[in-house]
Design a protein around this motif. Structure first.
Motif, PDB file in Angstrom:
ATOM      1  N   THR A   1       1.020  -1.054  -0.106  1.00 19.48           N
ATOM      2  CA  THR A   1      -0.001  -0.180   0.031  1.00 19.48           C
ATOM      3  C   THR A   1       0.889   1.210   0.225  1.00 19.48           C
ATOM      4  N   ALA A   2       0.452   2.329  -0.566  1.00 26.14           N
ATOM      5  CA  ALA A   2       0.812   3.680  -0.474  1.00 26.14           C
ATOM      6  C   ALA A   2      -0.415   4.523  -0.333  1.00 26.14           C
ATOM      7  N   ALA A   3      -0.314   5.173   0.788  1.00 24.40           N
ATOM      8  CA  ALA A   3      -1.474   5.962   1.260  1.00 24.40           C
ATOM      9  C   ALA A   3      -1.239   7.379   1.722  1.00 24.40           C
ATOM     10  N   LEU A   4      -2.045   8.353   1.439  1.00 26.15           N
ATOM     11  CA  LEU A   4      -1.864   9.876   2.381  1.00 26.15           C
ATOM     12  C   LEU A   4      -3.360   9.701   3.344  1.00 26.15           C
ATOM     13  N   THR A   5      -3.003   9.846   4.516  1.00 27.41           N
ATOM     14  CA  THR A   5      -4.129   9.791   5.428  1.00 27.41           C
ATOM     15  C   THR A   5      -4.204  11.174   6.190  1.00 27.41           C
ATOM     16  N   LEU A   6      -5.408  11.677   6.001  1.00 32.68           N
ATOM     17  CA  LEU A   6      -5.762  12.804   6.969  1.00 32.68           C
ATOM     18  C   LEU A   6      -6.788  12.256   8.110  1.00 32.68           C
ATOM     19  N   GLN A   7      -6.094  12.708   9.235  1.00 31.32           N
ATOM     20  CA  GLN A   7      -6.580  12.256  10.433  1.00 31.32           C
ATOM     21  C   GLN A   7      -6.926  13.240  11.504  1.00 31.32           C
ATOM     22  N   ALA A   8      -8.038  13.116  12.356  1.00 31.92           N
ATOM     23  CA  ALA A   8      -8.040  13.963  13.509  1.00 31.92           C
ATOM     24  C   ALA A   8      -8.885  13.423  14.292  1.00 31.92           C
ATOM     25  N   GLN A   9      -8.298  13.602  15.754  1.00 33.33           N
ATOM     26  CA  GLN A   9      -8.925  13.112  16.949  1.00 33.33           C
ATOM     27  C   GLN A   9      -9.069  14.209  18.145  1.00 33.33           C
ATOM     28  N   LEU A  10     -10.135  14.936  18.004  1.00 34.44           N
ATOM     29  CA  LEU A  10     -10.491  15.901  18.555  1.00 34.44           C
ATOM     30  C   LEU A  10     -11.256  15.955  19.962  1.00 34.44           C
ATOM     31  N   ASP A  11     -10.800  16.031  21.051  1.00 30.87           N
ATOM     32  CA  ASP A  11     -11.518  15.956  22.308  1.00 30.87           C
ATOM     33  C   ASP A  11     -12.112  17.535  22.553  1.00 30.87           C
ATOM     34  N   LEU A  12     -13.221  17.952  22.025  1.00 32.18           N
ATOM     35  CA  LEU A  12     -13.850  19.175  21.885  1.00 32.18           C
ATOM     36  C   LEU A  12     -13.705  19.745  23.201  1.00 32.18           C
ATOM     37  N   GLY A  13     -14.137  19.317  24.213  1.00 33.50           N
ATOM     38  CA  GLY A  13     -14.400  19.986  25.507  1.00 33.50           C
ATOM     39  C   GLY A  13     -12.883  20.341  26.049  1.00 33.50           C
ATOM     40  N   ASP A  14     -12.208  19.313  26.186  1.00 30.88           N
ATOM     41  CA  ASP A  14     -10.580  19.432  26.804  1.00 30.88           C
ATOM     42  C   ASP A  14     -10.019  20.529  25.883  1.00 30.88           C
ATOM     43  N   SER A  15     -10.157  20.104  24.294  1.00 34.53           N
ATOM     44  CA  SER A  15      -9.092  21.033  23.565  1.00 34.53           C
ATOM     45  C   SER A  15      -9.455  22.375  23.831  1.00 34.53           C
ATOM     46  N   LEU A  16     -10.875  22.832  23.663  1.00 38.00           N
ATOM     47  CA  LEU A  16     -11.280  24.152  23.973  1.00 38.00           C
ATOM     48  C   LEU A  16     -11.082  24.604  25.033  1.00 38.00           C
ATOM     49  N   TYR A  17     -11.066  24.084  26.177  1.00 35.69           N
ATOM     50  CA  TYR A  17     -11.033  24.967  27.457  1.00 35.69           C
ATOM     51  C   TYR A  17      -9.312  24.875  27.816  1.00 35.69           C
ATOM     52  N   ARG A  18      -8.587  23.997  27.210  1.00 41.04           N
ATOM     53  CA  ARG A  18      -7.196  24.053  27.441  1.00 41.04           C
ATOM     54  C   ARG A  18      -6.668  25.347  26.474  1.00 41.04           C
ATOM     55  N   VAL A  19      -7.178  25.741  25.496  1.00 38.01           N
ATOM     56  CA  VAL A  19      -6.803  26.831  24.723  1.00 38.01           C
ATOM     57  C   VAL A  19      -7.095  28.228  25.444  1.00 38.01           C
ATOM     58  N   LEU A  20      -8.550  28.104  25.865  1.00 37.61           N
ATOM     59  CA  LEU A  20      -8.919  29.165  26.730  1.00 37.61           C
ATOM     60  C   LEU A  20      -7.967  29.341  27.957  1.00 37.61           C
ATOM     61  N   ALA A  21      -7.415  28.242  28.808  1.00 39.65           N
ATOM     62  CA  ALA A  21      -6.655  28.198  29.860  1.00 39.65           C
ATOM     63  C   ALA A  21      -5.326  28.765  29.430  1.00 39.65           C
ATOM     64  N   ALA A  22      -4.844  28.566  28.246  1.00 42.25           N
ATOM     65  CA  ALA A  22      -3.600  28.824  27.811  1.00 42.25           C
ATOM     66  C   ALA A  22      -3.683  30.332  27.556  1.00 42.25           C
ATOM     67  N   LYS A  23      -4.626  30.976  27.003  1.00 47.63           N
ATOM     68  CA  LYS A  23      -4.742  32.456  26.953  1.00 47.63           C
ATOM     69  C   LYS A  23      -4.653  33.158  28.292  1.00 47.63           C
ATOM     70  N   GLN A  24      -5.126  32.444  29.161  1.00 44.85           N
ATOM     71  CA  GLN A  24      -5.188  33.082  30.605  1.00 44.85           C
ATOM     72  C   GLN A  24      -3.588  33.118  31.091  1.00 44.85           C
ATOM     73  N   ALA A  25      -3.178  31.776  30.813  1.00 43.54           N
ATOM     74  CA  ALA A  25      -1.485  31.695  31.371  1.00 43.54           C
ATOM     75  C   ALA A  25      -0.849  32.897  30.693  1.00 43.54           C
ATOM     76  N   VAL A  26      -0.970  33.261  29.296  1.00 45.05           N
ATOM     77  CA  VAL A  26      -0.250  34.153  28.617  1.00 45.05           C
ATOM     78  C   VAL A  26      -0.512  35.636  29.386  1.00 45.05           C
ATOM     79  N   ALA A  27      -1.701  35.797  29.578  1.00 51.34           N
ATOM     80  CA  ALA A  27      -2.033  36.920  30.259  1.00 51.34           C
ATOM     81  C   ALA A  27      -1.590  37.264  31.693  1.00 51.34           C
ATOM     82  N   ALA A  28      -1.371  36.098  32.533  1.00 56.64           N
ATOM     83  CA  ALA A  28      -0.660  36.104  33.691  1.00 56.64           C
ATOM     84  C   ALA A  28       0.836  36.267  33.624  1.00 56.64           C
ATOM     85  N   SER A  29       1.542  35.752  32.656  1.00 58.83           N
ATOM     86  CA  SER A  29       2.818  35.535  32.376  1.00 58.83           C
ATOM     87  C   SER A  29       3.283  37.154  31.903  1.00 58.83           C
TER      88      SER A  29
END
Length: 443
Positions: free
Chosen positions: A96-124
């Protein structure tokens, strides 16, 4: 001859040990600029900001799918079971020779981790600003102390000159038979004390120079010479400004409070992730494009392209997901802790402003008092010198007058230094903008 040679060698050794470098002139503006450019603590704070921003970018990238190109080869020889359960002997291979486009997204965890990271930037960022202001305060205080120490050297030299002039006058009076020979000895004793005080003042100035050089990351061997024209009572924050205005300014401008707000928001975001984010599903998606070739035994003739597609939604129930009460209790406690710490910091800021405003007012009054004292002491020295010129002065009275002048001058220098430090501390506590850093001469 040998004695002169020995003394010459001693003088040469002392000159090498003290160094050839001339004193380096520096003013307050230059010191503050160097503090912001070369200080290691500020560099650490800036790197932490860069780290927080990089972590935010990293969390954002987790929201996007990834591409996985690949090659594969598979071969089988021997028994094999088909889909209905029959077992038979087979020999086959595939590639086989293949090109795979894959995503495994935990919407809740990923979304709130981004928001938390923004607050961490503001704090720093707020933490870096707080560190910069702390460094400005430290440099200003150290520069003020260096100015006081160098000014003390100047007053000690003046006291020594006065004592030498007094000694010349008393010796002349002794020669003329107008004074007792012991009076000259008393003045010589005072002159020796003044010389010892001058040496101590020079040592204190050298130590203060080394401390400032350390803060500014300058060579410690360089002796810094401050601009004594700046060593006057200064006004950074008017002491007649309403206390409520100063408190409001501190609560709205202090970067420490902005950092505390960001820390509370960070804890709130993590709590929302534990209570709300868990209800958002985990999304899995896959799209693969490629070719498959192979056949029985060593045959490769049967080959063509293929496409695979898949998508799925799932929820996590239990630890780390829906119904995880321990995680919710942990985030609740952390949120409450940060809120209490913010309230403690606000109370501390208000106390600092009230205390420092009172200290600045008292320091301003002390400067006026000691200024009058110095003027009176200097007048006393002039009067005692005039009395000796007419042969009616008392040497002990003259010596005491000189001591009073030295004490008054030392008190004046200390009062000016305390006043300026109080002004800088009040500037720092009230969160004044950088445009108000330049001091104005107090009228």
């Amino acid at each position: 001859m040998k004695r002169r040679l020995f003394l010459g060698l001693v003088a040469l050794t002392l000159s090498f040990s003290s160094g050839w470098a001339e004193p380096q002139a520096i003013n307050l503006e230059t010191a503050l600029r160097l503090a912001g450019a070369k200080n290691l603590a500020l560099e650490v704070a800036r790197e932490r900001v860069r780290e927080a921003r990089s972590l935010l970018d990293q969390e954002k990238r987790q929201l996007f799918p990834w591409v996985a190109p690949g090659l594969g080869y598979r071969r089988h020889d021997g028994n094999l079971q088909d889909i209905v359960g029959d077992v038979f002997n087979a020999s086959k291979q595939s590639g086989t020779a293949a090109l795979t486009l894959q995503a495994q997204l935990d919407l809740g965890d990923s979304l709130y981790r981004v928001l938390a990271a923004k607050q961490a930037v503001a704090a720093s960022e707020a933490g870096a600003e707080a560190r910069r202001r702390e460094m400005q305060l430290a440099v200003a205080a150290t520069y003020t102390e260096l100015s006081r120490a160098v000014a003390n050297v100047v007053t000690a030299e003046e006291a020594q000159q006065i004592s030498r002039k007094t000694l010349e006058q008393v010796r002349a009076a002794v020669t003329a038979g107008l004074a007792f020979a012991g009076d000259a000895q008393r003045v010589e004793v005072q002159l020796g004390r003044n010389e010892a005080q001058l040496l101590e003042a020079r040592q204190a100035a050298r130590a203060a120079s080394a401390r400032l050089a350390q803060l500014l990351r300058l060579p410690p061997a360089d002796e810094l010479q401050p601009d004594l024209g700046e060593f006057v009572p200064v006004v950074l924050v008017a002491t007649n400004r309403a206390l409520e205005s100063l408190v409001a300014s501190a609560l709205s401008l202090r970067p420490e409070l902005r950092r505390a707000d960001a820390t509370v928001n960070l804890a709130q975001t993590r709590r929302d992730g534990a209570t709300k984010g868990v209800w958002l599903p985990t999304v899995g998606a896959l799209a693969a494009f490629g070719g498959l070739a192979g056949g029985r035994n060593g045959d490769w003739s049967n080959g063509d392209d293929f496409q695979d597609y898949a998508i799925g939604l799932s929820w996590r129930i239990g630890p780390g997901g829906i119904g995880d009460r321990s995680r919710i209790r942990t985030t609740d406690a952390r949120l409450r802790i940060t809120e209490l710490e913010r309230e403690q910091l606000r109370d501390e800021v208000v106390r600092e402003v009230v205390e420092l405003r009172s200290r600045a007012e008292l320091a301003a009054e002390q400067v006026m008092v000691v200024t009058r004292t110095v003027a009176a002491a200097r007048r006393l020295v002039e009067l005692t010198q005039a009395r000796r010129e007419f042969g009616v002065g008392v040497v002990l009275e003259a010596i005491e007058a000189e001591r009073e002048l030295s004490r008054a001058q030392a008190e004046q220098l200390q009062a000016v230094a305390s006043h300026n430090r109080a002004q800088w501390e009040l500037w720092h506590a009230s969160g004044q903008d950088e445009t108000t850093v330049r001091p104005e001469t107090k009228p």
